[in-house]
Design an enzyme around this catalytic site. Structure first.
Site, mmCIF file in Angstrom:
data_model
loop_
_atom_site.group_PDB
_atom_site.id
_atom_site.type_symbol
_atom_site.label_atom_id
_atom_site.label_comp_id
_atom_site.label_asym_id
_atom_site.label_seq_id
_atom_site.Cartn_x
_atom_site.Cartn_y
_atom_site.Cartn_z
ATOM 1 N N HIS A 240 34.310 42.344 74.480
ATOM 2 C CA HIS A 240 33.529 41.771 75.579
ATOM 3 C C HIS A 240 32.926 42.879 76.453
ATOM 4 O O HIS A 240 31.708 42.920 76.687
ATOM 5 C CB HIS A 240 34.431 40.859 76.420
ATOM 6 N N GLU A 241 33.778 43.784 76.904
ATOM 7 C CA GLU A 241 33.277 44.858 77.779
ATOM 8 C C GLU A 241 32.325 45.782 77.021
ATOM 9 O O GLU A 241 31.358 46.292 77.590
ATOM 10 C CB GLU A 241 34.440 45.641 78.402
ATOM 11 N N HIS A 244 28.933 44.349 77.298
ATOM 12 C CA HIS A 244 28.315 44.680 78.588
ATOM 13 C C HIS A 244 27.790 46.119 78.563
ATOM 14 O O HIS A 244 26.695 46.415 79.022
ATOM 15 C CB HIS A 244 29.352 44.571 79.712
ATOM 16 N N GLU A 270 26.007 38.771 80.967
ATOM 17 C CA GLU A 270 27.101 38.066 80.298
ATOM 18 C C GLU A 270 26.679 37.586 78.909
ATOM 19 O O GLU A 270 27.503 37.478 78.008
ATOM 20 C CB GLU A 270 27.556 36.889 81.180
#
Ligand code: CO
Length: 478
Positions: A240-241, A244, A270
Site C-alpha cells: 500500500h505505502e 503511494h 489513494e
C-alpha cells in the site's frame, strides 16, 4: 516540517514530543505568515493577468493564487487556537483510547467541532458546510456527490457481503502462526524492489501506523509495520505505502514547489496505493510469481500451503471492528459510517454527544457487530483528534478510482496480468507514470479520470471487479 514529522513518527524518543510540538508550531506559524504575505499576493495577481504564460504556467499561478486566497481567510488568532485545540484533543484522545472511555475525549472533540464549524464559515461553501472540509482534501468534491456514490455502493455491497457470509470460509490459520520480525523485514524489501520502488530516492523504516512522506520526488520515504502473528499486515501495508510512494517518486521533480509538481488530491493518491495493494498485491497473478519466495522465507509455516490457498486466505471477507484491518469489501462500510456521522454533525442533525450511540447503532446495522468498548469503536481512528473531518471519503473514492484506472490499464497494456505473473511490474508503473504521475496537479480529478477512462468516476468498475473476484473465490452465482 515534513522531515520533523517523519522523525517524530519513526525515530524520536518519547520525551521529545513536547518540544517537537513547539518546533512544529513555530514553523507552521512562519509558513502561514510567508504564505499570506502581501507581496506574494500582488505578484500572483500580476502574473494571473499575464498573456505570456503557457498552459501549465497558468495552472500553477491560478492554483497558487487559490491557495493564497484560502489562506488569507484565516486570521492568526484562529490558526493558533485551532492548533492548540488539536494538540490537546490528540492527547485527550490517546488517554481516552487507552482507558476505553469516549467521555474523556468528548469535551475536546466538542470544542474542536465548534472550531471546524467556524472554519467552514471562514472558508465559505455553496451547498453544504461539509463541502468546505471535503475540499481541503479533494478540491471540488461535493457532499451531495459523496452521498449519492455511497448510497449506490451500499445498496450493491450489502447483497454481496450477505452471499459471502452464507458461503464457507477459507482457512486463514496459517497466516497467524509466528513469523519472525527480521525475516518479515527482509521480505518487505523484496516486495518494494519487485514493485520498482527506487531506493536511491527513498528508504523504508518501521512505524506504528504505516505512512508515506515525500519531501520531493527524489526523497520519498515509506514505513511499514510488522506483526509477528499476522503475516499479511506487513505485506498489505508495505505494498500500500509503496503505491503511494511510486506516485510521488513519479511526480515531475523539476516542478518541485509548484502545483504541477504536487500530487493531485488525496483520492487520487489513494487510488495509487489501492491499485497496487488490491489489484496487484491481492491478485493470484502476483502471488503466482512471488509465493515461492515467501515460502522460502517461511518454509515451516507455509510448508503445506498452495498459492491458491494463500490467495483465498488473503482475500477473506469478514465484518470486523477495526477499519484498517478490514477486507476490500466491508472496508467501505466503515468509511460510510464515518462519512454519514461527519455529514450529519456538520449539518447540525446530530450533536457530538450523540456520536457514540450513532456509531454503535450503525456498526450493528451495517456490519452486524455489537461494539463492546470505545477503543474498538468510536475511538479507533486518529483523524478526528487531528481535526481531520472530510478525509475519510477519499479512502473509498480512491478504491473506486483504482478499479476504473486498472480496467483502462488492462485494455491498454498487452497481457497485463501475464506480465505481473512473470514478475514484470514495470509496464503498469510506466502506464501510471504516463497517465497520472507526471501530470502533478495540472488536471482536476474529474478531468484526469475522463482523460484516462473516457468517463467520470463510476462505481460499476469497482462493483464488477468485486462481484467477479468474490463470486469466484466463494463459489456463488450473482
Ligand atoms: Co493510503
Amino acid at each position: 516540517m515534513a522531515v520533523l514529522q517523519w522523525d517524530q513518527e519513526v525515530y524520536m524518543p518519547a520525551m521529545g514530543a513536547t518540544l517537537r510540538a513547539q518546533q512544529l508550531a513555530t514553523l507552521s506559524g512562519m509558513a502561514h505568515d510567508l504564505g499570506v504575505e502581501k507581496e506574494l499576493g500582488s505578484l500572483l495577481e500580476e502574473l494571473s493577468k499575464s498573456d505570456s504564460l503557457n498552459k501549465i504556467e497558468k495552472i500553477n499561478v491560478t492554483e497558487t493564487l487559490r491557495v493564497y486566497n484560502d489562506r488569507k481567510k484565516y486570521n492568526t488568532a484562529f490558526v493558533i487556537e485551532l492548533s492548540k485545540t488539536v494538540s490537546e484533543s490528540f492527547n485527550a484522545w490517546q488517554e481516552a483510547k487507552r482507558k476505553k472511555d469516549f467521555n474523556l475525549f468528548l469535551p475536546f472533540l466538542s470544542k474542536l467541532v465548534d472550531l471546524k464549524k467556524k472554519e467552514c464559515d471562514l472558508l465559505g461553501y455553496e451547498e453544504h458546510p461539509y463541502d468546505a472540509l471535503l475540499n481541503q482534501f479533494e478540491p471540488g468534491l461535493k457532499t451531495k456527490k459523496v452521498s449519492a456514490i455511497f448510497t449506490q455502493l451500499h445498496n450493491q455491497l450489502i447483497p454481496v457481503t450477505k452471499k459471502i457470509a452464507d458461503a464457507s470460509q477459507p482457512n486463514t490459520d496459517f497466516l497467524h502462526l509466528h513469523f519472525d520480525k527480521n525475516k518479515q523485514w527482509d521480505f518487505s524489501l523484496i516486495l518494494l524492489k519487485q514493485l520498482n520502488y527506487d531506493f536511491n530516492k527513498g528508504r523504508q523504516d518501521i512505524s506504528t501506523h504505516p505512512f508515506t512522506t515525500g519531501f520531493n520526488a527524489n526523497d520519498v520515504r515509506v514505513t511499514t509495520r510488522i506483526n509477528e502473528n499476522d503475516l499479511f499486515e506487513m505485506i498489505g501495508s508495505s505494498i500500500h505505502e509503496c503505491g503511494h510512494a511510486l506516485y510521488e517518486q513519479g511526480l515531475p521533480v523539476n516542478d518541485y514547489g509548484l502545483p504541477s509538481g504536487e500530487f493531485l488530491s488525496l483520492a487520487i493518491h489513494e487510488s495509487q496505493s489501492r491499485l497496487w495493494e488490491n489489484k496487484v498485491g491481492r491478485s493470484l497473478s502476483f502471488w503466482k510469481c512471488n509465493f515461492q519466495t515467501l515460502k522460502n522465507t517461511f518454509p515451516d509455516q507455509l510448508k503445506n500451503i498452495s498459492v491458491q490457498q494463500f490467495y483465498a486466505a488473503i482475500n477473506t471477507v469478514k465484518p470486523s471492528f477495526i477499519r484498517t484491518n478490514a477486507d476490500e469489501l466491508t472496508y467501505h462500510l466503515h468509511i460510510m459510517i464515518r462519512f454519514e456521522l461527519e455529514r450529519d454533525l456538520f449539518e447540525g442533525k446530530i450533536d457530538v454527544a450523540d456520536l457514540k450511540n450513532e456509531w454503535n447503532k450503525k456498526y450493528n446495522n451495517y456490519l452486524g457487530l455489537k461494539v463492546e468498548d470505545d477503543s474498538q469503536g468510536i475511538l479507533q481512528d486518529v483523524h478526528w483528534s487531528h481535526g481531520m473531518f472530510g478525509y475519510f471519503p477519499t479512502y473509498s473514492l480512491g478504491s473506486m478510482y483504482a478499479a476504473q484506472f486498472f480496467e483502462a490499464a488492462k485494455n491498454e497494456i498487452k497481457n497485463l496480468e501475464a506480465e505481473i505473473e512473470s514478475g514484470s511490474n514495470l509496464p503498469l508503473l510506466n502506464w501510471l507514470r504516463e497517465k497520472i504521475h507526471r501530470h502533478g496537479k495540472t488536471f482536476s480529478a474529474d478531468e484526469l479520470c475522463i482523460n484516462i477512462t473516457g468517463s467520470e468516476l463510476n462505481i460499476d468498475f469497482f462493483m464488477n471487479y468485486i462481484k467477479e473476484k468474490y463470486a469466484n473465490l466463494y463459489s456463488f452465482n450473482l
